[in-house]
Design an enzyme around this catalytic site. Structure first.
Site, PDB file in Angstrom:
ATOM      1  N   ASP A  13      -4.726  -8.378  -3.994  1.00 28.18           N
ATOM      2  CA  ASP A  13      -4.898  -9.303  -2.455  1.00 28.18           C
ATOM      3  C   ASP A  13      -5.227 -10.688  -3.472  1.00 28.18           C
ATOM      4  O   ASP A  13      -5.183 -11.839  -2.771  1.00 28.18           O
ATOM      5  CB  ASP A  13      -6.157  -9.810  -1.979  1.00 28.18           C
TER       6      ASP A  13
ATOM      7  N   ARG B 142     -10.677   4.136  -1.796  1.00 26.86           N
ATOM      8  CA  ARG B 142     -10.112   3.515  -0.529  1.00 26.86           C
ATOM      9  C   ARG B 142     -10.640   4.244   0.587  1.00 26.86           C
ATOM     10  O   ARG B 142      -9.215   5.229   0.219  1.00 26.86           O
ATOM     11  CB  ARG B 142      -8.807   3.179  -1.349  1.00 26.86           C
TER      12      ARG B 142
ATOM     13  N   ARG C 208       2.245 -10.272   0.159  1.00 27.39           N
ATOM     14  CA  ARG C 208       1.866  -8.931  -1.138  1.00 27.39           C
ATOM     15  C   ARG C 208       3.183  -7.871  -0.890  1.00 27.39           C
ATOM     16  O   ARG C 208       3.741  -7.002  -1.802  1.00 27.39           O
ATOM     17  CB  ARG C 208       0.985  -8.092  -1.597  1.00 27.39           C
TER      18      ARG C 208
ATOM     19  N   GLU D 270     -11.808 -11.196  -4.427  1.00 27.34           N
ATOM     20  CA  GLU D 270     -10.346 -10.560  -3.807  1.00 27.34           C
ATOM     21  C   GLU D 270      -9.263 -12.234  -2.988  1.00 27.34           C
ATOM     22  O   GLU D 270      -8.479 -12.480  -2.154  1.00 27.34           O
ATOM     23  CB  GLU D 270      -9.722  -9.678  -2.828  1.00 27.34           C
TER      24      GLU D 270
ATOM     25  N   ARG E  94     -15.601   1.939  -1.861  1.00 24.98           N
ATOM     26  CA  ARG E  94     -15.353   0.744  -1.223  1.00 24.98           C
ATOM     27  C   ARG E  94     -15.102   1.000   0.701  1.00 24.98           C
ATOM     28  O   ARG E  94     -14.970   1.702   1.085  1.00 24.98           O
ATOM     29  CB  ARG E  94     -13.617   0.215  -1.388  1.00 24.98           C
TER      30      ARG E  94
ATOM     31  N   CYS F 149     -10.008  -4.571 -10.640  1.00 25.91           N
ATOM     32  CA  CYS F 149      -9.297  -2.676  -9.359  1.00 25.91           C
ATOM     33  C   CYS F 149      -7.910  -3.226  -8.730  1.00 25.91           C
ATOM     34  O   CYS F 149      -7.702  -1.917  -8.465  1.00 25.91           O
ATOM     35  CB  CYS F 149     -10.411  -1.945  -8.890  1.00 25.91           C
TER      36      CYS F 149
ATOM     37  N   HIS G  92       0.860  -1.231  -0.255  1.00 26.16           N
ATOM     38  CA  HIS G  92      -0.164   0.387   0.095  1.00 26.16           C
ATOM     39  C   HIS G  92       0.664   1.038   0.111  1.00 26.16           C
ATOM     40  O   HIS G  92       0.778   1.841  -0.672  1.00 26.16           O
ATOM     41  CB  HIS G  92      -0.735   0.209   0.890  1.00 26.16           C
TER      42      HIS G  92
HETATM   43  C1  PEP Z   1      -6.908  -5.568  -4.546  1.00 31.89           C
HETATM   44  O1  PEP Z   1      -6.640  -6.157  -3.514  1.00 31.89           O
HETATM   45  O2  PEP Z   1      -6.363  -5.767  -5.439  1.00 31.89           O
HETATM   46  C2  PEP Z   1      -7.682  -3.951  -3.705  1.00 31.89           C
HETATM   47  C3  PEP Z   1      -7.803  -3.469  -5.568  1.00 31.89           C
HETATM   48  O3  PEP Z   1      -7.509  -3.529  -2.962  1.00 31.89           O
HETATM   49  P1  PEP Z   1      -5.681  -3.130  -2.463  1.00 31.89           P
HETATM   50  O4  PEP Z   1      -4.913  -2.649  -2.950  1.00 31.89           O
HETATM   51  O5  PEP Z   1      -6.635  -1.607  -1.493  1.00 31.89           O
HETATM   52  O6  PEP Z   1      -5.601  -3.988  -1.079  1.00 31.89           O
HETATM   53 MG    MG Z   2      -7.628  -5.615  -1.553  1.00 28.21          MG
END
Ligand code: PEP
Ligand code: MG
Length: 468
Positions: free
Chosen positions: A344, A188, A354, A320, A224, A391, A81
């Site tokens: 995810d 987000r 990740r 996810e 979200r 996304c 993130h």
């Molecule tokens: C994902 O998991 O692909 C997503 C878009 O949400 P985040 O990256 O905020 O976990």
């Molecule tokens: Mg995610």
């Protein structure tokens, strides 16, 4: 570290847990001694590059409106993130650089090449000149891509696609429009909760969501519900001590545990949906049971609000978790839309943290298991007649656009700055050719071969124009 290792080696569960406590406190003390990003920026007194062992998403939020020209960290990956935030803020960043801190001293000149993922420490004059020229060329090519803002995302065989923006802050709505987004595919909202002692109130949230709806109107926004937990801790969640936070109390699980906090957000969203086309999306859904609990809470909020709530607010869920992929056909009957969160999904499908750069070499959207999972979801959505978008960062992976298109994806959501390049790619390819490519690729056994195949396909189509 010594105390921690001694405790951990005693072979007793109680002491093992205390070893984690020592680690946590030690990290805290160190962080306080080193100072948070804001304090570092203040100390620099002007434009600076931040070099750190690790920066959390919260640290990165401190860089909004700060004169940070770039940052580099030892810990992290492209889909962590912190890296996602850097892209949102338009700050060049390189993460996952081993032994970085010990090689750089305060006052050093450093080049952060966020495009290639390279750090140059104490560059000579010729290298600086070369990079200045590259930066200028990059700015030029960005400008020409931006000129396509109002062009449709139309394939050569006249199929119109939808390109949406992922945003983390309300102010990014304007940026999304500048880059030609047709709406917001992922807002987000958890960033509203970070770095404060209490969660934002319903009223505060209502005002913020309203601003985003108004800024994007008449385009739709998908909000979200908070995806807190793991690397983005909710107020008060710091003391939770989870051994595997990514597999822990995160996102919708946290919401269903802290129903008051979750309902306040749902109420704010139902009210903001009166102002314009707002859709609600729930992260980390594992299956139908969990989704129904969210629906019940949403109904409760709607009843309480009466006429203050919008009448019909589309509800969707992120796909996810592997379990959600396996039951996608049943989930599709319960929601208005899906959005595939590949960041995810890859993490959980392939058991790769990740944010862990030690195993980042295995983290790839080209893996046949990932592609087949996505295909399953697209087919389930199509059979049920619901909308489906992607996304996660994979949506902006130029090499995979033809494959995703060929598998049936028509809506892509990505960082605003990635939209122009995606559009340029879409305008050079056709759905008909992509369908056969996708079918072929779904039967290629390894990630490397998949990547080679799609690269060859695009080189064949685009020739020297293609530089992916
Ligand atoms: C994902 O998991 O692909 C997503 C878009 O949400 P985040 O990256 O905020 O976990
Ligand atoms: Mg995610």
């Amino acid at each position: 570290d010594e105390i921690k290792n001694t405790l951990a080696s005693l072979g007793d569960d109680y002491f093992k847990e205390r070893a984690q406590d020592v680690d946590f406190v030690g990290t805290r003390v160190l962080r306080n001694l080193l100072g948070h990003a804001t304090e570092i920026v203040d100390a620099a007194g002007g434009p600076c590059i931040i070099i750190a062992d690790v920066l959390s998403p919260t640290d990165t939020t401190h860089m909004v409106d700060a004169p940070v020209m770039g940052f580099a960290t030892e810990v992290g990956t492209r889909t962590s993130h912190t890296a996602i935030m850097a892209q949102a803020l338009g700050i060049p960043a390189v993460v996952g650089v081993e032994s970085l801190a010990e090689r750089v001293s305060t006052g050093d000149t450093v080049i952060v090449d966020g495009l290639l993922g390279v750090i140059v420490i104490r560059p000579d004059a010729a290298t600086i000149a070369e990079y200045r020229e590259r930066a200028a060329r990059h700015a030029e090519s960005e400008k020409s891509l931006l000129a396509m803002r109002d062009e449709p995302a139309r394939t050569l065989d006249n199929v119109d696609l939808t390109l949406l923006a992922n945003i983390e802050f309300p102010a990014e709505a304007a940026m999304a429009l500048d880059y030609g987004a047709m709406g917001v595919g992922l807002y987000r909202t958890e960033f509203l909760y970070l770095d404060r002692k209490t969660p934002p109130s319903e009223e505060e949230q209502y005002r913020i969501y309203r601003t985003v709806v108004e800024a994007m109107s008449p385009r739709p926004i998908i909000v979200r519900t908070f995806d807190l937990g793991a690397d983005k801790l909710a107020p008060g969640q710091e003391n939770l001590h989870e051994a595997n936070p990514a597999l822990g109390l995160r996102a919708v699980r946290l919401g269903l545990k802290n129903r008051g906090m979750f309902k306040a957000q749902l109420r704010a969203l139902l009210r903001a949906a009166k102002v314009g086309p707002l859709k609600i999306m729930v992260p980390m859904i594992s299956g139908v049971g969990e989704l129904r609990q969210v629906k019940a809470l949403l109904e409760e909020a709607r009843k309480e609000l009466g006429s203050e709530a919008a009448e019909r607010v589309p509800l969707g869920c992120m796909i996810e978790l592997p379990s959600a992929v396996f039951v996608a056909d049943m989930l599709a009957r319960e929601v208005d839309f899906f959005s595939i969160g590949t960041n995810d999904l890859i993490q959980y499908a392939m058991a790769i943290d990740r944010g862990n750069d030690h195993v980042a070499y295995l983290y790839t959207p080209f893996h046949p298991g990932v592609l087949r999972a996505i295909y399953t979801v697209l087919q389930a959505a199509e059979a049920a007649g619901i909308d489906v978008a992607m996304c996660g960062n994979m949506a902006a992976e130029a090499l995979l656009v033809p494959v995703l298109l060929g598998m049936g994806l028509r809506t892509f959501s990505m960082a605003p700055t990635s939209i122009p390049a995606a559009k340029a790619m879409i305008r050079k390819i056709s759905v008909s050719e992509s369908v056969s490519l996708a079918q072929e690729v779904l039967n290629i056994p390894t990630a490397t071969e998949v990547e080679d195949r799609v690269r060859r396909h695009l080189l064949g189509k685009l020739g020297p124009d293609f530089n992916g």
